[in-house]
Design an enzyme around this catalytic site. Structure first.
Site, PDB file in Angstrom:
ATOM      1  N   GLU A  66       9.813  -3.625  10.402  1.00  0.00           N
ATOM      2  CA  GLU A  66      10.180  -2.339   9.805  1.00  0.00           C
ATOM      3  C   GLU A  66      10.692  -1.364  10.857  1.00  0.00           C
ATOM      4  O   GLU A  66      10.068  -1.171  11.899  1.00  0.00           O
ATOM      5  CB  GLU A  66       8.980  -1.727   9.072  1.00  0.00           C
ATOM      6  CG  GLU A  66       9.319  -0.406   8.396  1.00  0.00           C
ATOM      7  CD  GLU A  66       8.254   0.086   7.437  1.00  0.00           C
ATOM      8  OE1 GLU A  66       8.430   1.178   6.871  1.00  0.00           O
ATOM      9  OE2 GLU A  66       7.240  -0.625   7.249  1.00  0.00           O
ATOM     10  N   LYS A 113      -0.891  -9.285   3.515  1.00  0.00           N
ATOM     11  CA  LYS A 113      -0.103  -8.733   4.615  1.00  0.00           C
ATOM     12  C   LYS A 113      -0.979  -7.869   5.506  1.00  0.00           C
ATOM     13  O   LYS A 113      -1.761  -7.050   5.004  1.00  0.00           O
ATOM     14  CB  LYS A 113       1.081  -7.913   4.090  1.00  0.00           C
ATOM     15  CG  LYS A 113       1.983  -7.371   5.224  1.00  0.00           C
ATOM     16  CD  LYS A 113       3.343  -6.940   4.694  1.00  0.00           C
ATOM     17  CE  LYS A 113       3.291  -5.619   3.958  1.00  0.00           C
ATOM     18  NZ  LYS A 113       2.915  -4.482   4.848  1.00  0.00           N
ATOM     19  N   ASP A 115       0.833  -1.198   0.000  1.00  0.00           N
ATOM     20  CA  ASP A 115       0.000   0.000   0.000  1.00  0.00           C
ATOM     21  C   ASP A 115       0.870   1.252   0.000  1.00  0.00           C
ATOM     22  O   ASP A 115       0.358   2.372  -0.066  1.00  0.00           O
ATOM     23  CB  ASP A 115      -1.006   0.000   1.147  1.00  0.00           C
ATOM     24  CG  ASP A 115      -0.372  -0.077   2.525  1.00  0.00           C
ATOM     25  OD1 ASP A 115       0.867  -0.129   2.614  1.00  0.00           O
ATOM     26  OD2 ASP A 115      -1.128  -0.085   3.520  1.00  0.00           O
ATOM     27  N   SER A 116       2.190   1.053   0.011  1.00  0.00           N
ATOM     28  CA  SER A 116       3.130   2.145  -0.249  1.00  0.00           C
ATOM     29  C   SER A 116       2.851   2.800  -1.588  1.00  0.00           C
ATOM     30  O   SER A 116       3.291   3.927  -1.837  1.00  0.00           O
ATOM     31  CB  SER A 116       4.567   1.617  -0.224  1.00  0.00           C
ATOM     32  OG  SER A 116       4.717   0.479  -1.061  1.00  0.00           O
TER      33      SER A 116
END
Length: 271
Positions: free
Chosen positions: A186, A118, A51-52
């Site tokens: 992350e 994800k 979704d970046s």
């Protein structure tokens, strides 16, 4: 040491086998068929429809505006061309707010060609992960900096420092126990990511989490040194500069992940 054959398509069970064999996993984001085809042919094991795309493709300041329809569109485009890499797609913001919504969105993504979805976070998301796995939907967990939580976190900041490290390890154990097949870590200090990696049997994929994760992922625009309109994080390296072409950059990145030279101390957070 046996490793996954270069020409053999990746499967979900093969990911856990790679960890047991000490084989590093190579992951990149892609949003269209052209880049996906190049990555697939040059050593990338997993491709993430992140979704970046809300930030690097659509021009938003966060990932929050991305919809399930957006994700389905880009998933279809990438899925058409993959021969080897396993395809993971993000559940966008709000799509995993309830088990029913998560199931509906996941079914749409799998029908579009994704092989895994994800999900960001732990807490109530642990039950969402379990709910999906019980319905035969493979899940990639995402801990540490979770971009969909940017409003609550007050920005994109390193996670898992100090007392939060213990909670991160507990969250990792919880999502693994719920059935997650892999997990992204992350913006986590290297020692904490190493502790998580040792604590769970499923592979960990780092992005700004140091070299001791079981694999690495970068955003397409970052690893090619492209201007995405946002500040480049410390953990990003421009592989196009040394690779000379997109294919060359992909091979350089894949080789660096597998031989452990990326990320180095310059591209990680010591504490």
């Amino acid at each position: 040491m046996s490793t996954h054959a270069d020409s053999k398509p990746w499967t979900v069970p093969a990911l856990a086998e790679a960890k047991r064999n000490g084989q590093k996993l190579v992951m990149l984001t892609a949003y269209d068929a052209g880049f996906a085809r190049t990555f697939d042919a040059n050593g990338v094991d997993l491709i993430l429809i992140g979704d970046s795309l809300g930030m690097v493709v659509q021009g938003h300041d966060s990932t929050l505006p991305v919809t399930v329809a957006d994700m389905v569109y880009h998933t279809r485009a990438v899925a058409r061309v993959l021969q080897r890499a396993l395809l993971v797609a993000d559940l966008p913001f709000g799509a995993d707010a309830t088990p029913e919504r998560a199931l509906d969105a996941s079914l749409q993504l799998l029908q579009a060609g994704a092989e895994m979805v994800k999900i960001e976070g732990a807490g109530f998301k642990v039950d969402i992960i379990r709910y999906l796995v019980e319905r035969e939907i493979p899940v990639c967990a995402h801990l540490g900096l979770t971009p969909q939580s940017v409003l609550r976190l007050g920005g994109f900041k390193i996670q898992g420092r100090g007392d939060a490290a213990r909670q991160l390890v507990e969250d990792a154990r919880a999502v693994a126990a719920a059935g997650a097949s892999i997990m992204v870590l992350e913006c986590v200090p290297t020692p904490v990511a190493a502790e998580v990696t040792a604590a769970v049997e499923v592979p960990t994929i780092g992005i700004g989490a140091g070299p001791q994760c079981d694999g690495q992922v970068l955003v397409l625009h970052d690893f090619l040194g492209l201007d995405s309109g946002h500040r480049r994080p410390k953990f990003v390296k421009d592989f196009l500069a040394e690779g000379g072409s997109v294919a060359g950059a992909t091979r350089a990145y894949a080789d660096a992940v597998r031989d452990g030279s990326f990320p180095d101390e310059q591209h990680a957070y010591a504490s």
